[in-house]
Design an enzyme around this catalytic site. Structure first.
Site, PDB file in Angstrom:
ATOM      1  N   LYS A  10       0.700  -1.541  -0.196  1.00  0.00           N
ATOM      2  CA  LYS A  10      -0.019   0.195  -0.318  1.00  0.00           C
ATOM      3  C   LYS A  10       0.935   1.296  -0.005  1.00  0.00           C
ATOM      4  O   LYS A  10       2.116   1.010   0.357  1.00  0.00           O
ATOM      5  CB  LYS A  10      -1.522   0.438   1.039  1.00  0.00           C
ATOM      6  CG  LYS A  10      -0.537   0.267   2.576  1.00  0.00           C
ATOM      7  CD  LYS A  10       0.206   1.452   3.087  1.00  0.00           C
ATOM      8  CE  LYS A  10       1.072   1.494   4.014  1.00  0.00           C
ATOM      9  NZ  LYS A  10       0.950   3.149   4.685  1.00  0.00           N
ATOM     10  N   GLY A 100       3.287  -1.215   4.754  1.00  0.00           N
ATOM     11  CA  GLY A 100       2.958  -2.154   5.214  1.00  0.00           C
ATOM     12  C   GLY A 100       2.622  -3.623   4.513  1.00  0.00           C
ATOM     13  O   GLY A 100       1.699  -4.334   4.542  1.00  0.00           O
ATOM     14  N   GLY A 101       4.003  -4.217   4.535  1.00  0.00           N
ATOM     15  CA  GLY A 101       4.536  -5.663   3.956  1.00  0.00           C
ATOM     16  C   GLY A 101       4.227  -7.039   4.759  1.00  0.00           C
ATOM     17  O   GLY A 101       2.962  -6.810   4.498  1.00  0.00           O
ATOM     18  N   ASP A 136      -3.329  -1.458   9.849  1.00  0.00           N
ATOM     19  CA  ASP A 136      -2.903  -1.169   8.725  1.00  0.00           C
ATOM     20  C   ASP A 136      -4.037  -2.333   7.909  1.00  0.00           C
ATOM     21  O   ASP A 136      -4.116  -2.560   6.803  1.00  0.00           O
ATOM     22  CB  ASP A 136      -1.153  -1.357   8.076  1.00  0.00           C
ATOM     23  CG  ASP A 136      -1.309   0.296   8.038  1.00  0.00           C
ATOM     24  OD1 ASP A 136      -2.310   1.711   8.482  1.00  0.00           O
ATOM     25  OD2 ASP A 136      -0.215   0.323   7.945  1.00  0.00           O
TER      26      ASP A 136
END
Length: 283
Positions: A10, A100-101, A136
């Site tokens: 993201k 946002g991994g 997230d």
């Protein structure tokens, strides 16, 4: 049974910090979108009732400190699932990068087991589960352009952002989101115009969108890591329509309407930073 699931990164098109809540968390108003830079998860049922995490990055935790493990354990406990799982996470998204991994991997795991175990949960129910894992994760369950509010638990879907090319640059450092939040002084923050950004997306006005990108956290992270500003400046000098830090950083992305210009920026920055990617936005 086995299943594969894609976990897209993201970017924050807009990130405004509205204030600090009584519980110590910050109230946020964000516009997020997903890009075609993704991890991939392979989930396989195993006879033994346990969770095994494998990854192509040796430095990542594979125990309960891994958010995928946490998400899967939550589902198993909540729905009394006694089937074991072996999960292989193939990482492509830079770690601790503001992309946002870890969150998108957790969201992908939730979507995957919802299908694998035929739980029949709606996206809203999966997002609510995700909120118990990380701020997230609810957005990443949907992985499409959205307004995200509160601490990340309120997700309002928007039309897909205008299609464009995205040059993603991750400098050689990691940033702790918690550390950046602890250094925030509300009076020093810039507040982007989230309403104008949403209007631009709703009307598919690419120029208006690029003019209204903004991230309240930039001032804090750039003060600590000036290279972020240098990357932004280079992107603009090489022809990006806009350049901004994603999340708490340190990753910077540049938007380009034309592929040729995006390719030029990509080529120019490959020698400046090791991790440079050229991708599209996701519809």
């Amino acid at each position: 049974m086995e299943i594969m699931e894609k976990a897209p990164a993201k970017i924050n098109l807009g990130l405004d910090i509205l204030g600090k809540r009584p519980d110590g968390l910050h109230e946020l108003s964000m516009v997020m979108a997903s890009i075609d830079l993704a991890d991939r998860l392979h989930l396989e049922e195993i006879p033994e009732n346990k969770i095994i995490i494998e990854t192509n990055k040796a430095f990542l935790p594979t125990d309960k400190k891994n958010h995928v493990y946490e998400a899967l354990e939550l589902v198993k406990d909540r729905y009394q699932i006694d089937t074991g799982l072996k999960v292989n996470i193939h990482k492509q998204i830079p770690v601790a990068a503001g992309l946002g991994g870890g969150s998108t991997d957790s969201a992908a795991a939730l979507r995957a087991v919802n299908r694998l175990w035929q739980l029949g949960l709606s996206m809203e129910e999966l997002a609510a589960l995700g909120a118990e894992v990380g701020s997230d994760v609810p957005y990443c369950v949907y992985s499409q352009t959205a307004l995200v509010e509160g601490f990340g638990e309120k997700v309002t879907l928007l039309p897909s952002m205008p299609q464009c090319w995205v040059v993603v640059v991750k400098p050689r450092m990691s940033v702790s989101t918690r550390s950046i939040f602890s250094q925030i002084v509300m009076e020093d923050l810039y507040h982007p115009n989230i309403a104008a950004l949403i209007k631009a997306i709703e009307t598919q006005d690419y120029q208006m969108m690029t003019e209204n990108l903004g991230n309240s956290m930039e001032v804090v992270t750039i003060k600590k890591h000036p290279i972020i500003q240098r990357i932004k400046d280079r992107m603009m000098r090489y022809g990006a329509d806009a350049a901004m830090m994603s999340g708490s950083g340190p990753t910077v992305y540049g938007l380009c309407h034309k592929h040729s210009r995006a390719q030029h920026i990509y080529n120019a920055l490959k020698g400046f930073c090791d991790e440079v990617y050229l991708v599209r936005t996701l519809k």
